[in-house]
Design a protein around this motif. Structure first.
Motif, mmCIF file in Angstrom:
data_model
loop_
_atom_site.group_PDB
_atom_site.id
_atom_site.type_symbol
_atom_site.label_atom_id
_atom_site.label_comp_id
_atom_site.label_asym_id
_atom_site.label_seq_id
_atom_site.Cartn_x
_atom_site.Cartn_y
_atom_site.Cartn_z
ATOM 1 N N GLU A 174 2.235 14.596 3.419
ATOM 2 C CA GLU A 174 1.833 13.201 3.181
ATOM 3 C C GLU A 174 2.951 12.364 2.569
ATOM 4 O O GLU A 174 3.214 11.246 2.990
ATOM 5 N N TYR B 162 -7.008 4.896 -11.181
ATOM 6 C CA TYR B 162 -7.530 5.968 -10.325
ATOM 7 C C TYR B 162 -6.850 7.309 -10.662
ATOM 8 O O TYR B 162 -7.515 8.334 -10.848
ATOM 9 N N GLU C 172 -11.577 4.686 -4.398
ATOM 10 C CA GLU C 172 -11.020 4.634 -3.040
ATOM 11 C C GLU C 172 -11.243 3.230 -2.458
ATOM 12 O O GLU C 172 -10.346 2.653 -1.848
ATOM 13 N N TYR D 237 -4.299 11.101 9.663
ATOM 14 C CA TYR D 237 -5.588 11.357 9.018
ATOM 15 C C TYR D 237 -6.695 11.755 10.005
ATOM 16 O O TYR D 237 -7.790 12.115 9.574
ATOM 17 N N TYR E 126 -10.646 9.726 3.808
ATOM 18 C CA TYR E 126 -9.543 9.422 4.731
ATOM 19 C C TYR E 126 -9.780 10.085 6.079
ATOM 20 O O TYR E 126 -9.456 9.525 7.121
ATOM 21 N N CYS F 23 -10.804 11.738 -1.777
ATOM 22 C CA CYS F 23 -9.476 11.400 -1.268
ATOM 23 C C CYS F 23 -9.242 12.057 0.087
ATOM 24 O O CYS F 23 -8.717 11.443 1.017
ATOM 25 N N ASP G 171 0.685 3.921 -2.801
ATOM 26 C CA ASP G 171 0.121 5.207 -2.384
ATOM 27 C C ASP G 171 1.098 6.355 -2.641
ATOM 28 O O ASP G 171 0.674 7.482 -2.921
ATOM 29 N N TYR H 91 0.843 -1.211 0.000
ATOM 30 C CA TYR H 91 0.000 0.000 0.000
ATOM 31 C C TYR H 91 0.877 1.259 0.000
ATOM 32 O O TYR H 91 0.620 2.200 -0.764
ATOM 33 N N PHE I 68 -8.925 0.810 -4.080
ATOM 34 C CA PHE I 68 -7.525 0.970 -3.654
ATOM 35 C C PHE I 68 -7.227 0.093 -2.427
ATOM 36 O O PHE I 68 -6.172 -0.539 -2.348
ATOM 37 N N PHE J 228 -5.246 17.900 9.048
ATOM 38 C CA PHE J 228 -5.911 17.274 7.902
ATOM 39 C C PHE J 228 -7.377 17.714 7.841
ATOM 40 O O PHE J 228 -7.900 18.005 6.774
ATOM 41 N N TYR K 13 0.441 7.162 -6.082
ATOM 42 C CA TYR K 13 -0.839 7.882 -6.145
ATOM 43 C C TYR K 13 -0.649 9.349 -5.727
ATOM 44 O O TYR K 13 -1.107 10.270 -6.411
ATOM 45 N N LEU K 14 0.042 9.573 -4.615
ATOM 46 C CA LEU K 14 0.175 10.939 -4.086
ATOM 47 C C LEU K 14 1.014 11.833 -4.999
ATOM 48 O O LEU K 14 0.760 13.038 -5.091
HETATM 49 C C1 LIG Z 1 -5.622 6.441 -2.442
HETATM 50 C C2 LIG Z 1 -5.549 7.542 -1.435
HETATM 51 N N1 LIG Z 1 -6.654 8.293 -1.225
HETATM 52 C C3 LIG Z 1 -6.551 9.320 -0.295
HETATM 53 C C4 LIG Z 1 -5.409 9.599 0.408
HETATM 54 C C5 LIG Z 1 -5.360 10.689 1.410
HETATM 55 N N2 LIG Z 1 -4.742 11.841 0.862
HETATM 56 C C6 LIG Z 1 -4.323 8.798 0.133
HETATM 57 N N3 LIG Z 1 -3.161 8.966 0.763
HETATM 58 N N4 LIG Z 1 -4.398 7.749 -0.782
#
Ligand SMILES: Cc1ncc(CN)c(N)n1
Length: 227
Positions: free
Chosen positions: A82, A112, A205, A163, A139, A135, A44, A40, A208, A168, A47-48
Motif C-alpha cells: 500500500e 483516527y 473512515e 482495493y 475499502y 480500514c 493517507d 488524500y 477521512f 486485498f 495514516y498508513l
Molecule cells: C484511511 C484509510 N482507511 C483504509 C485504507 C485501506 N488500507 C486506507 N488506505 N486509508
C-alpha cells in the motif's frame, strides 16, 4: 449471526454514507479534482505509516506465534504494497520534497490514528483487529462497488484496482475470520468494547473522505508534528 456480520450490520448506515460520499463517487466517475486526491494521498501515507505500527502492536499482542507472524506479515504488506502504491501516486502527481517537508497531518488523520493506537495499547488482539478491520473491509467493499467504473484516469484506475484485487480480498477475509475467532472466546464486555472500536473506526473512515474533500486544516495552530 457471527460477530463480524453483526458489527458490520451495526455500522451499515455510516458505511452507506461512505459509499455515497462525493470523494468516492467522483473517484469512480473520474471527476474528482486532482488537488483533493493529492491531499488524500499525502494524508493517507501518514495514516498508513501509523496503521502499519498498529498492526505491529497486534503482532506483539497476539497470544500465539502463528498470529504474530501473520500480523507482522500484514504490517509488512502495508509498507511494501500500500505505501509503495502511494509512492507511485506521489511520483505521478509530482508531490515534491518541499511539500513532504511541509506536510502536517490534518485533524481527522491525527484523530483516527490516535484512536487506533488507543484501542491497541489499552486492549488485546481483539481490540486491535476490531479497530483496524473497517480500514480493510470498507475499502474492499468500495473497490467492489467501483471496479466496473471507468474513470478514464490511470491513477484512479490504479487505486480502484488495488482495493478490488484478490490480494486485498484475501487479507480482508483473514482478518474477518480472526475477529470472529477472538470474539467467540472473550467476554461480553470485551465484545461490547470491540464493537465500539469498530463503529468509531467506521465513523472515522467516513470523516477521512470528508477531510480530503474539504482539504481540512487546523483552524488556528499549525502543529509541528509531521511523522
Ligand atoms: C484511511 C484509510 N482507511 C483504509 C485504507 C485501506 N488500507 C486506507 N488506505 N486509508
Amino acid at each position: 449471526m457471527s460477530f463480524a456480520k453483526r458489527v458490520r450490520e451495526a455500522a451499515d448506515p455510516i458505511w452507506q454514507a461512505s459509499f455515497r460520499h462525493s470523494f468516492v463517487q467522483e473517484l469512480g466517475q473520474g471527476t474528482l479534482e486532482r488537488e483533493k486526491f493529492r491531499y488524500y494521498v499525502m494524508q493517507d501515507a501518514y495514516y498508513l505509516r501509523h496503521f502499519a505500527r498498529v498492526q505491529a502492536i497486534g503482532a506483539a499482542k497476539a497470544p500465539d506465534l502463528a498470529s504474530t507472524a501473520r500480523l507482522a506479515h500484514h504490517a509488512q504488506s502495508t509498507c511494501e504494497a500500500e505505501l509503495s502504491l502511494h509512492e507511485t501516486f506521489a511520483e505521478l502527481l509530482n508531490i515534491t520534497e518541499e511539500e513532504r517537508a511541509a506536510f502536517v497531518p490534518a485533524p481527522t488523520a491525527y484523530a483516527y490514528t490516535s484512536h487506533m493506537y488507543r484501542a491497541a495499547y489499552e486492549g488485546h488482539l481483539g481490540d486491535v483487529i476490531a479497530a483496524i478491520l473497517p480500514c480493510y473491509w470498507l475499502y474492499y467493499e468500495i473497490g467492489e462497488r467501483l471496479k466496473t467504473c471507468q474513470p478514464n484516469d490511470p491513477i484512479y484506475e490504479k487505486w480502484i484496482g488495488a482495493y478490488s484485487s484478490d490480494w486485498f480480498r484475501s487479507l480482508v477475509e483473514e482478518q474477518i475470520a480472526r475477529l470472529d475467532v477472538i470474539a467467540a472466546a472473550v467476554t461480553e464486555e470485551d465484545r461490547r468494547r470491540m464493537e465500539q472500536h469498530f463503529l468509531i473506526s467506521s465513523e472515522y473512515e467516513y470523516e477521512f473522505w470528508d477531510m480530503a474533500y474539504r482539504l481540512e486544516r487546523w483552524r488556528s495552530v499549525r502543529p509541528a508534528v509531521n511523522e
